[in-house]
Design a protein around this motif. Structure first.
Motif, PDB file in Angstrom:
ATOM      1  N   TYR A   5       7.469 -14.381 -10.686  1.00  0.00           N
ATOM      2  CA  TYR A   5       7.285 -13.764  -9.378  1.00  0.00           C
ATOM      3  C   TYR A   5       7.353 -12.251  -9.505  1.00  0.00           C
ATOM      4  N   ALA A   6       6.384 -11.559  -8.889  1.00  0.00           N
ATOM      5  CA  ALA A   6       6.396 -10.099  -8.860  1.00  0.00           C
ATOM      6  C   ALA A   6       6.861  -9.632  -7.487  1.00  0.00           C
ATOM      7  N   GLY A   7       6.103  -9.976  -6.448  1.00  0.00           N
ATOM      8  CA  GLY A   7       6.470  -9.564  -5.095  1.00  0.00           C
ATOM      9  C   GLY A   7       5.237  -9.282  -4.271  1.00  0.00           C
ATOM     10  N   PRO A   8       5.433  -8.899  -2.997  1.00  0.00           N
ATOM     11  CA  PRO A   8       4.287  -8.627  -2.124  1.00  0.00           C
ATOM     12  C   PRO A   8       3.505  -7.399  -2.567  1.00  0.00           C
ATOM     13  N   LYS A   9       2.335  -7.215  -1.984  1.00  0.00           N
ATOM     14  CA  LYS A   9       1.451  -6.114  -2.353  1.00  0.00           C
ATOM     15  C   LYS A   9       2.115  -4.767  -2.090  1.00  0.00           C
ATOM     16  N   PRO A  10       2.144  -3.888  -3.106  1.00  0.00           N
ATOM     17  CA  PRO A  10       2.759  -2.574  -2.905  1.00  0.00           C
ATOM     18  C   PRO A  10       1.786  -1.593  -2.265  1.00  0.00           C
ATOM     19  N   LEU A  11       2.317  -0.735  -1.422  1.00  0.00           N
ATOM     20  CA  LEU A  11       1.560   0.352  -0.802  1.00  0.00           C
ATOM     21  C   LEU A  11       2.180   1.644  -1.307  1.00  0.00           C
ATOM     22  N   ILE A  12       1.445   2.335  -2.182  1.00  0.00           N
ATOM     23  CA  ILE A  12       1.987   3.483  -2.911  1.00  0.00           C
ATOM     24  C   ILE A  12       1.485   4.782  -2.300  1.00  0.00           C
ATOM     25  N   SER A  13       2.395   5.715  -2.080  1.00  0.00           N
ATOM     26  CA  SER A  13       2.003   7.027  -1.568  1.00  0.00           C
ATOM     27  C   SER A  13       2.880   8.096  -2.211  1.00  0.00           C
ATOM     28  N   SER A  14       2.633   9.343  -1.836  1.00  0.00           N
ATOM     29  CA  SER A  14       3.433  10.455  -2.354  1.00  0.00           C
ATOM     30  C   SER A  14       4.791  10.532  -1.664  1.00  0.00           C
ATOM     31  N   HIS A  15       5.004   9.679  -0.666  1.00  0.00           N
ATOM     32  CA  HIS A  15       6.274   9.681   0.067  1.00  0.00           C
ATOM     33  C   HIS A  15       7.166   8.509  -0.337  1.00  0.00           C
ATOM     34  N   GLY A  16       6.609   7.558  -1.058  1.00  0.00           N
ATOM     35  CA  GLY A  16       7.415   6.419  -1.468  1.00  0.00           C
ATOM     36  C   GLY A  16       6.576   5.171  -1.686  1.00  0.00           C
ATOM     37  N   ILE A  17       7.253   4.044  -1.700  1.00  0.00           N
ATOM     38  CA  ILE A  17       6.608   2.747  -1.922  1.00  0.00           C
ATOM     39  C   ILE A  17       7.027   1.812  -0.798  1.00  0.00           C
ATOM     40  N   GLU A  18       6.042   1.193  -0.174  1.00  0.00           N
ATOM     41  CA  GLU A  18       6.296   0.159   0.824  1.00  0.00           C
ATOM     42  C   GLU A  18       5.622  -1.122   0.345  1.00  0.00           C
ATOM     43  N   ASP A  20       3.555  -4.727   1.617  1.00  0.00           N
ATOM     44  CA  ASP A  20       2.863  -5.469   2.661  1.00  0.00           C
ATOM     45  C   ASP A  20       3.247  -6.941   2.522  1.00  0.00           C
ATOM     46  N   HIS A  21       4.162  -7.389   3.367  1.00  0.00           N
ATOM     47  CA  HIS A  21       4.665  -8.761   3.259  1.00  0.00           C
ATOM     48  C   HIS A  21       3.663  -9.793   3.757  1.00  0.00           C
ATOM     49  N   ASN A  22       2.547  -9.337   4.310  1.00  0.00           N
ATOM     50  CA  ASN A  22       1.471 -10.260   4.657  1.00  0.00           C
ATOM     51  C   ASN A  22       0.590 -10.588   3.452  1.00  0.00           C
ATOM     52  N   LYS A  23       0.781  -9.852   2.347  1.00  0.00           N
ATOM     53  CA  LYS A  23       0.016 -10.069   1.116  1.00  0.00           C
ATOM     54  C   LYS A  23       0.983 -10.526   0.028  1.00  0.00           C
ATOM     55  N   GLU A  24       1.441 -11.757   0.155  1.00  0.00           N
ATOM     56  CA  GLU A  24       2.439 -12.294  -0.763  1.00  0.00           C
ATOM     57  C   GLU A  24       1.856 -12.529  -2.152  1.00  0.00           C
ATOM     58  N   ASP A  25       2.701 -12.469  -3.143  1.00  0.00           N
ATOM     59  CA  ASP A  25       2.325 -12.743  -4.528  1.00  0.00           C
ATOM     60  C   ASP A  25       1.861 -14.196  -4.640  1.00  0.00           C
ATOM     61  N   LYS A  26       0.721 -14.431  -5.275  1.00  0.00           N
ATOM     62  CA  LYS A  26       0.170 -15.782  -5.407  1.00  0.00           C
ATOM     63  C   LYS A  26       1.092 -16.715  -6.200  1.00  0.00           C
ATOM     64  N   PHE A  27       2.057 -16.154  -6.887  1.00  0.00           N
ATOM     65  CA  PHE A  27       2.997 -16.981  -7.657  1.00  0.00           C
ATOM     66  C   PHE A  27       3.683 -18.019  -6.769  1.00  0.00           C
ATOM     67  N   VAL A  28       3.971 -17.653  -5.518  1.00  0.00           N
ATOM     68  CA  VAL A  28       4.721 -18.568  -4.647  1.00  0.00           C
ATOM     69  C   VAL A  28       3.951 -19.849  -4.345  1.00  0.00           C
TER      70      VAL A  28
END
Length: 199
Positions: A5-18, A20-28
């Protein structure tokens, strides 16, 4: 290469990392995909109804990979190709981060570090996604070969997600197979049923 398991889709910016829990890792979803493959791939007798009890806990990742790999001899190459594509995407994003004129030096550094920090995370998500869609494609072929009329499962979000993926794969077969998903109650329990019909 391994599944985990990795985790949900990351949203990367110059302010941090969020994330997207609507884009779950296919591992589940992979354990259910593997269990479906195992349950559905056998000889069928007309008029017979087949029932399989799923495991109470998810299958071991090595077992999942081994089973799906059995049905797709090109899986290792598909994974390698996908990893290469993600590596190229990451390199391009780092290059764009360095050349972004809207960011100050500190924001450049933060963005690059965030992209680099999630490098392996994104690779793992790509591996899991590749194995997932390989399993889904195998399920579509098993359904086609077995002339399966319907599949019923408890009404859990994981099962609904997998059924939706199977629907997409069925439309790409030749000839395509049309399908619909029904949700109903039986003995005070909600069920989800994937109904199959040749177009």
């Amino acid at each position: 290469m391994s599944l985990c398991y990795a985790g949900p889709k990351p949203l990367i910016s110059s302010h941090g990392i969020e994330f997207d829990h609507n884009k779950e890792d296919k591992f589940v979803y992979l354990s259910f995909v593997a269990e479906l493959i195992h349950a559905l791939d056998h000889e069928y007798i007309d008029g017979e109804r087949y029932i399989t009890i799923t495991e109470k806990k998810p299958l071991d990742p090595d077992t999942i990979f081994s089973l799906i790999n059995t049905y797709d001899s090109a899986l290792d190459q598909k994974i390698s190709d996908r990893i290469k594509k993600v590596e190229e995407e990451i390199a391009t994003q780092i290059e764009h981060a360095h050349s972004n004129r809207l960011l100050c030096d500190e924001e450049h550094q933060v963005l690059v570090k965030n992209i680099e920090f999630l490098h392996q995370y994104r690779i793992q998500r790509a591996i899991n996604k590749t194995v997932y869609y390989s399993g889904i494609k195998s399920l579509a072929h098993i359904i086609q070969k077995g002339h399966i009329d319907y599949i019923i499962a408890p009404m859990f979000p994981i099962f609904v997600h997998v059924f939706h993926s199977i629907q997409g794969a069925l439309t790409k077969l030749s000839p395509p197979i049309n399908s619909e998903i029904d949700i109903y109650e039986e003995n005070e329990h909600l069920k989800v049923q994937l109904n199959l019909k040749k177009i």
